[in-house]
Design an enzyme around this catalytic site. Structure first.
Site, short mmCIF file in Angstrom:
data_model
loop_
_atom_site.label_atom_id
_atom_site.label_comp_id
_atom_site.label_asym_id
_atom_site.label_seq_id
_atom_site.Cartn_x
_atom_site.Cartn_y
_atom_site.Cartn_z
N GLU A 97 -49.66 -98.98 -0.65
CA GLU A 97 -50.75 -99.08 -1.60
C GLU A 97 -51.90 -98.19 -1.14
OE1 GLU A 97 -53.14 -102.64 -1.92
OE2 GLU A 97 -52.19 -103.48 -0.14
N CYS A 123 -33.00 -93.13 -8.57
CA CYS A 123 -32.98 -91.78 -9.12
C CYS A 123 -33.37 -91.70 -10.60
CB CYS A 123 -31.59 -91.16 -8.92
SG CYS A 123 -31.19 -90.91 -7.18
#
Length: 348
Positions: A97, A123
């Site tokens: 974060e 992906c």
């Protein structure tokens, strides 16, 4: 999913500067190859990957993603004031974060009323990001948005090489689960979507479908296990053969549903861009979907598997090399570990 008001205003990519060949990787693994009796050239023979690219050591994904976004906005000449959302969709992020998208938003100088977030889905992250943006545009929540992602594969490949060199218990069978990690490359891609009323290109995102088969979620798993490996580089274990079969089996019903949604038949497709894994995957996928391999635009031979950036990078390079013509029907055939499949259709 069907869209009436969404256009693809641009697709761009950033290629890393450092080229590493499969021969170079095998040279570093020579002691392992000799001990296990593996023939030289095995890596390229099995995957078709001659080389892959890496960014300089220590490069953060967000830094490159910002460069890719700025390049795309300059190419498209779309005023940044219209950008209502920025999504960062690659597997690789700067930190846990805040969202990597936050730093990219700052470096790209985007509006303060833009939605900013990361999306992570192996992906498929960038294609998932396209759908989020398209939905928001279609509903009139935003007028334009960009999804971007940068994969930095150097640490995964080099960490895998170090593990293989120091693993005295390694066998010809056990090395198979590490093999896919040696195919990983690096790269960055960004896709700009906008409302049809803003578009200068008229490249329409028509829609698509998604399917999932989560019983196969353990076939490819990666992360950081510092206590086990002694460093903070990521590692990945992949049952490549099972993953190939399961992924293609999921792609078949996804493609049939996509054609139904778009009102297409196979003969309507002018160009396809697939997730770039290896030559065996591409051959089996296109064969099972009944699509001409000549419609594909492969990049895996020189870029390796670049994760969530792979399909959009191939798309961007195909555009740069003038492989798309006006009114072409373009199929984006996405597959990601998990397993998930997302396929989209574009009228160029």
């Amino acid at each position: 999913m069907r869209y009436e008001h969404v256009c693809v205003e641009g697709v761009s990519c950033t290629l890393p500067p450092n080229i590493v060949t499969s021969d170079e990787i095998e040279a570093r693994l020579a002691p392992v190859y000799e001990r296990l009796g593996l023939p030289a050239g095995r890596l390229e023979l099995m995957t078709g990957i001659q080389e892959r690219r890496f960014f300089d050591p220590g490069t953060l994904p967000g830094t490159v993603s910002a460069r890719t976004v700025n390049q795309l906005l300059e190419e498209s000449q779309l005023d940044r004031k219209y950008l209502g959302a920025l999504i960062h969709g690659s597997v690789c992020r700067d930190q846990l974060e805040p969202a990597t998208a936050s730093g990219v938003h700052h470096r790209a100088g985007l509006p303060h009323d833009a939605l900013v977030l990361d999306i992570s889905n192996a992906c498929l992250g960038l294609l998932n990001g396209m759908v989020f943006l398209a939905n928001m545009i279609e509903m009139g929540q935003i007028r334009a948005g960009v999804v971007v992602g940068t994969e930095v594969g150097r640490d995964l490949v080099e960490g895998t090489i170090d593990d293989l060199l120091h693993d005295t218990t390694l066998t010809r069978k056990s090395i198979k689960n590490d093999f896919a990690s040696l195919t990983i490359g690096s790269g960055s891609a960004a896709i700009l979507l906008c409302d049809r009323s803003l578009s200068k290109t008229g490249h329409r995102l028509l829609g698509g479908t998604f399917r999932t088969e989560t019983s196969s979620h353990e076939l490819c798993a990666g992360g950081v296990e510092a206590q086990k490996h002694g460093d903070h580089r990521p590692r990945m274990q992949t049952d490549s053969e099972s993953l190939l079969v399961a992924g293609v089996n999921l792609a078949i019903p996804t493609w049939e549903a996509t054609k139904k949604t778009l009102g297409w038949k196979n003969e309507d497709v002018d160009r396809v861009f697939t997730h770039q894994v290896g030559k065996a995957h591409r051959k089996l996928l296109l064969e099972k979907l009944g699509l001409d391999p000549g419609l594909d635009y492969p990049t895996v031979e020189t870029l390796g598997n670049t994760g969530a950036a792979a399909l959009p990078m191939a798309w961007a390079l195909g555009i740069q090399n003038q492989k798309l013509q006006k009114d072409d029907h373009v199929a984006l055939l996405g597959i990601g570990s998990g397993l998930n499949s997302l396929m989209l259709g574009v009228q160029w």
